[in-house]
Design an enzyme around this catalytic site. Sequence first.
Site, PDB file in Angstrom:
ATOM      1  N   GLU A 162       0.851  -1.201   0.000  1.00  0.00           N
ATOM      2  CA  GLU A 162       0.000   0.000   0.000  1.00  0.00           C
ATOM      3  C   GLU A 162       0.880   1.241   0.000  1.00  0.00           C
ATOM      4  OE1 GLU A 162      -0.150   2.110   2.750  1.00  0.00           O
ATOM      5  OE2 GLU A 162       1.064   0.897   4.099  1.00  0.00           O
ATOM      6  N   LYS A 221       8.387  -0.633  -1.783  1.00  0.00           N
ATOM      7  CA  LYS A 221       7.622  -0.054  -0.672  1.00  0.00           C
ATOM      8  C   LYS A 221       8.562   0.539   0.381  1.00  0.00           C
ATOM      9  CE  LYS A 221       4.514   0.721   2.512  1.00  0.00           C
ATOM     10  NZ  LYS A 221       3.629   1.867   2.463  1.00  0.00           N
ATOM     11  N   CYS A 277       4.871   3.730   9.251  1.00  0.00           N
ATOM     12  CA  CYS A 277       5.736   3.248   8.167  1.00  0.00           C
ATOM     13  C   CYS A 277       7.158   3.780   8.183  1.00  0.00           C
ATOM     14  CB  CYS A 277       5.101   3.593   6.818  1.00  0.00           C
ATOM     15  SG  CYS A 277       3.596   2.664   6.490  1.00  0.00           S
TER      16      CYS A 277
END
Length: 463
Positions: A162, A221, A277
Amino acid sequence: MKVSKICCIGAGYVGGPTMAVIAQKCPEIKVTVVDINQARIDAWNGEDLDKLPVYEPGLDKVVAEARGRNLFFSTDVNKAIKEAEMIFISVNTPTKTYGEGKGMAADLKWVELCARQIAAASEKDKIVVEKSTLPVRTAQAVKDILDNTGNGLRFQILSNPEFLAEGTAVEDLLDPDRVLIGGDTTPEGKEAIDALVEIYATWVPKERILTTNVWSSELSKLTANAFLAQRVSSINAISELCEVTEADVSEVARAIGADSRIGSKFLKASVGFGGSCFQKDILNMVYISRSYGLHEVADYWEQVIKMNDHQKARFAKNIIKSLYNTVNGKKITFLGWAFKKDTNDTRESAAIYVADHLLNEQAQICVYDPKVSAEKIYADLDYLNTRSPEENRKYVKVVNDPYEACMDSHAVAILTEWDEFVSYDWEKIYNAMLQPAQLFDGRNILPHQELKKLGFRVSAIGK
C-alpha cells in the site's frame, strides 16, 4: 481467472479502508474482512459510522454503501479463508522488541501465523497477497510455509504494497499514483497477477498499474518510505540551521521546492515525522543492509532516524529552556496527539516522545486531540515503559475541550496540524493562560505575527 470472493486478514488502517474501496468499486465481488479482535470487528459493524475504528475522511460513506451488500466484517477467520479465492494479508508488522534484530528488524510472527492458518483452512488453490509492509524476501517465507503445510494445494504469492497516506487514504485508494503488483514470472504467477490487475482496473487506469517481480515490489515499498522520510529529516536539519542564521525554513522550502527536480512535497518542517511506516521501514532497511554487510548503506539510512529523534528532543528541550530551565510542576498543554491531521493513528507520533521527555522533567501535561481517545494516549505512554501506568495517569490529563486544556497553562505546544487549531479564539486562550504565555508551534500552522501582537511568546520550527 476471475475472482468472486476475497478475504482480508487484518481490519486495521490498511485492510479496512482498502477492502471497503474494493467492495464499493467491485460490487460483484464478496469481500470479507476478518480479525481476531472482536471489539474492532464490532466497531466496523456498528450503526454509528462516526465510531469506525479507523478515522479517514470519506471512509464512512464508502463503508455505508458497501457494508451488508458485498462487504462483511467477521471474526470467523477460517470460514472466510475457506471461501475465498484471493486472500490479503494485512496484519501488523511492528519493529521487533526482543531477540535478534531487536529495535530494527520487522517482527513477522503475525504474518507467519496468517500463512499457517491459510494453509490449515484452505481446501482449494489460493492467491495470497501481501498487503502488509514487509522486508524483502518475505514472500519466500510465506511460500515455504504454504507449500510445506498446505495439504498439496498450490498457492501463488503476490506482493501488493500500500502507498496510502493517512488522512487521505480513501482519496489515495480511489485515485492512486500507482498500484504495484509483484509476482512470479511463471505462467501461474502471471495468471495470478492478471487476476489482481483486473480487480484494480475496474477503476484505476491500466497504465498506473505496475507489475514487477515479487522482490522488486517488496523493496519498492521500503524505498518509497525511506525517500520520503529522508526529505522530512533533511528539511528538519535545515530548520535548525535556519533558527541560528535567522533564515526562515518556510521560505527556504518554497525556494527549493520550486525546483522541478526536487518538488515541494514532504518539505514541511515540523517537530518530526511519525506514523506506522517511516521509522519502521527505514530501520528494516538498516537491518537488511547490515545483514548483507552493507554497513555504509546502513549508516546512511540510520542517520535519517537519528535526525528525526534529534528534532523531537530539540523541541522538548526548547520548551524547557524557554520556561526558565525548569518545567517541574508546570502545566504544559499539547494540542494534538495523532502523528498528523485527519487520522486517529498515533503510532510513533512525535507527541509521545516530546511528552516523555517533559515528563522526565516532572511536567504536568494536558492533552487535547479531536480524534484520539484518552485510552490510546495512555497506552502510547505505557508502551514506552519509562514510568508506571499510575504515574502516566497522574502527570498526564486528557480533556475533550481545547479551551479547558489551555486554561492556567504555562505553555501551549502544537503537536498535530489539525485545521481547527488555526480557527481557535487565541485571544481567549491567551487571557486564560499564565503569563508570560508561551506558544510552541511544532507544525508551523499558526499566524505567528498575529499571536505575538496578542502577547504570546512564540517559538516556531525553523523561524
